[in-house]
Design an enzyme around this catalytic site. Structure first.
Site, PDB file in Angstrom:
ATOM      1  N   GLY A  48     -37.231 113.406  28.451  1.00  0.00           N
ATOM      2  CA  GLY A  48     -36.845 113.342  27.044  1.00  0.00           C
ATOM      3  C   GLY A  48     -37.094 114.641  26.289  1.00  0.00           C
ATOM      4  O   GLY A  48     -36.464 114.890  25.259  1.00  0.00           O
ATOM      5  N   GLU A  82     -36.722 112.170  36.040  1.00  0.00           N
ATOM      6  CA  GLU A  82     -36.650 110.705  35.951  1.00  0.00           C
ATOM      7  C   GLU A  82     -36.479 110.001  37.281  1.00  0.00           C
ATOM      8  O   GLU A  82     -37.078 108.945  37.508  1.00  0.00           O
ATOM      9  CB  GLU A  82     -35.520 110.285  34.996  1.00  0.00           C
ATOM     10  CG  GLU A  82     -35.820 110.494  33.520  1.00  0.00           C
ATOM     11  CD  GLU A  82     -35.462 111.874  33.018  1.00  0.00           C
ATOM     12  OE1 GLU A  82     -35.201 112.773  33.853  1.00  0.00           O
ATOM     13  OE2 GLU A  82     -35.454 112.066  31.791  1.00  0.00           O
ATOM     14  N   ALA A 130     -40.216 111.095  27.529  1.00  0.00           N
ATOM     15  CA  ALA A 130     -40.446 109.800  26.895  1.00  0.00           C
ATOM     16  C   ALA A 130     -41.791 109.283  27.399  1.00  0.00           C
ATOM     17  O   ALA A 130     -42.262 109.679  28.475  1.00  0.00           O
ATOM     18  CB  ALA A 130     -39.328 108.841  27.266  1.00  0.00           C
ATOM     19  N   GLU A 168     -34.165 116.685  27.056  1.00  0.00           N
ATOM     20  CA  GLU A 168     -33.044 116.017  26.388  1.00  0.00           C
ATOM     21  C   GLU A 168     -33.036 116.273  24.879  1.00  0.00           C
ATOM     22  O   GLU A 168     -31.976 116.497  24.294  1.00  0.00           O
ATOM     23  CB  GLU A 168     -33.105 114.503  26.682  1.00  0.00           C
ATOM     24  CG  GLU A 168     -32.777 114.204  28.141  1.00  0.00           C
ATOM     25  CD  GLU A 168     -33.097 112.766  28.542  1.00  0.00           C
ATOM     26  OE1 GLU A 168     -34.235 112.320  28.296  1.00  0.00           O
ATOM     27  OE2 GLU A 168     -32.216 112.098  29.099  1.00  0.00           O
TER      28      GLU A 168
END
Ligand code: CAA
Length: 263
Positions: A108, A131, A63, A111
């Site tokens: 992300g 993260e 992200a 993910e």
């Protein structure tokens, strides 16, 4: 669209996340465009999707850290929901999705690959959930899907340590199905997608639904899900053609694609 390209190759659609300057990091605009792209796919003539990243260095580097850096608690939750909604759309998309992971798949990026049905990667791929090093939890499904894919012990180790793993380790723990030299990855992804597209499309869709839905419930309910989807196949032309080709011992036809039939 600025950050997503879509290419239709016969029955196969190829979605490319195209923001190479930021290693294809997912900001709100990328997520919105991905959402729109999925909504616009014509499911009457598309039987499998491939998801990949632009360039030869990164699939998706996570992200967007710049965008996340100033979020409040409520905005953080909303950003997580935005990503989760799109990833869930991908995960429950009626047709199979293959992630062709061509480099970094961090945060992300790991993910989104886990929201796809199948992951294959290049030898230079790196997976990880970094993260906690940034002071956050994985927020686009990582705490849930990684444990389901590789087991809770390995998922916890990866998430708590924030240690990245290389392609061979991702293969060893079952995070990816296969590792290829970088220049062969897309060819292999297309080959796999074409192989899926050559089978009866409603049966393939029903398999995806049976596996996904069945994993959410106990075995007694899961086999009922299977029974219904199995039964549904007997209303299709594909089943009639597929089985009569077999019974007629028509070797030529037996392996051929039967025509697509909408329900
Ligand atoms: N967000 C925003 N920008 C990113 C980014 C990200 N996740 N990852 C890379 N970029 C940008 C860099 O800022 C850099 O931009 P500039 O050229 O403008 O400086 C550009 O992409 C190239 O990156 P690097 O110069 O860092 O390239 P590198 O080869 O030295 O390193 C890397 C590559 C190891 C992937 C490194 O970029 C990196 O560590 N990126 C962050 C990875 C990460 O932590 N991802 C998880 C994000 S959190 C998350 O995803 C939360 C969630 O679950 C929802």
């Amino acid at each position: 669209m600025e950050f997503i390209t879509y290419e239709q190759d016969g029955f196969v659609g190829v979605i490319t996340i195209n923001r190479p300057k930021a290693l294809n990091a997912l900001n709100s605009q990328v997520l919105d465009e991905l959402n729109e792209t999925l909504d616009s796919i014509n499911l009457d003539n598309t039987r499998a999707l491939i998801l990949t990243g632009a360039g030869d260095k990164s699939f998706v580097a996570g992200a967007d850290i710049g965008e996340m850096s100033t979020l409040t608690k409520a905005e953080g939750e909303a950003f997580g929901k935005k990503g989760n909604d799109v990833f869930r759309k991908l995960e429950t998309f009626p047709i199979p999705v293959i992630a062709a992971v061509n480099g970094f798949a961090l945060g992300g990026g790991c993910e989104i690959s886990m929201s796809c049905d199948i992951r294959i990667c290049s030898e230079n791929a790196i997976f990880g959930q970094p993260e906690v090093g940034l002071g956050i939890t994985p927020g686009f499904g990582g705490t849930q899907r990684l444990a389901r894919l590789v087991g809770a012990g390995m998922a916890k180790q990866m998430i708590y340590t924030a240690r990245n793993i290389k392609a061979d380790e991702a293969y060893r723990i079952g995070l990816v199905n296969a590792v290829y030299p970088a220049d062969e990855l897309m060819e292999q992804a297309r080959k796999m997608a074409a192989g899926i597209a050559a089978n009866a499309p409603i049966a393939v869709r029903n398999c995806k639904k049976a596996i996904n839905d069945g994993l959410q419930v106990d075995m007694d309910q899961a086999i009922v899900i299977e029974e219904k989807l199995f039964g549904d196949c007997f209303e299709t032309e594909d089943q009639k053609a597929g089985m009569s080709n077999f019974l007629e011992k028509d070797k030529e036809k037996k392996l051929k694609v039967v025509p697509f039939q909408n329900k």
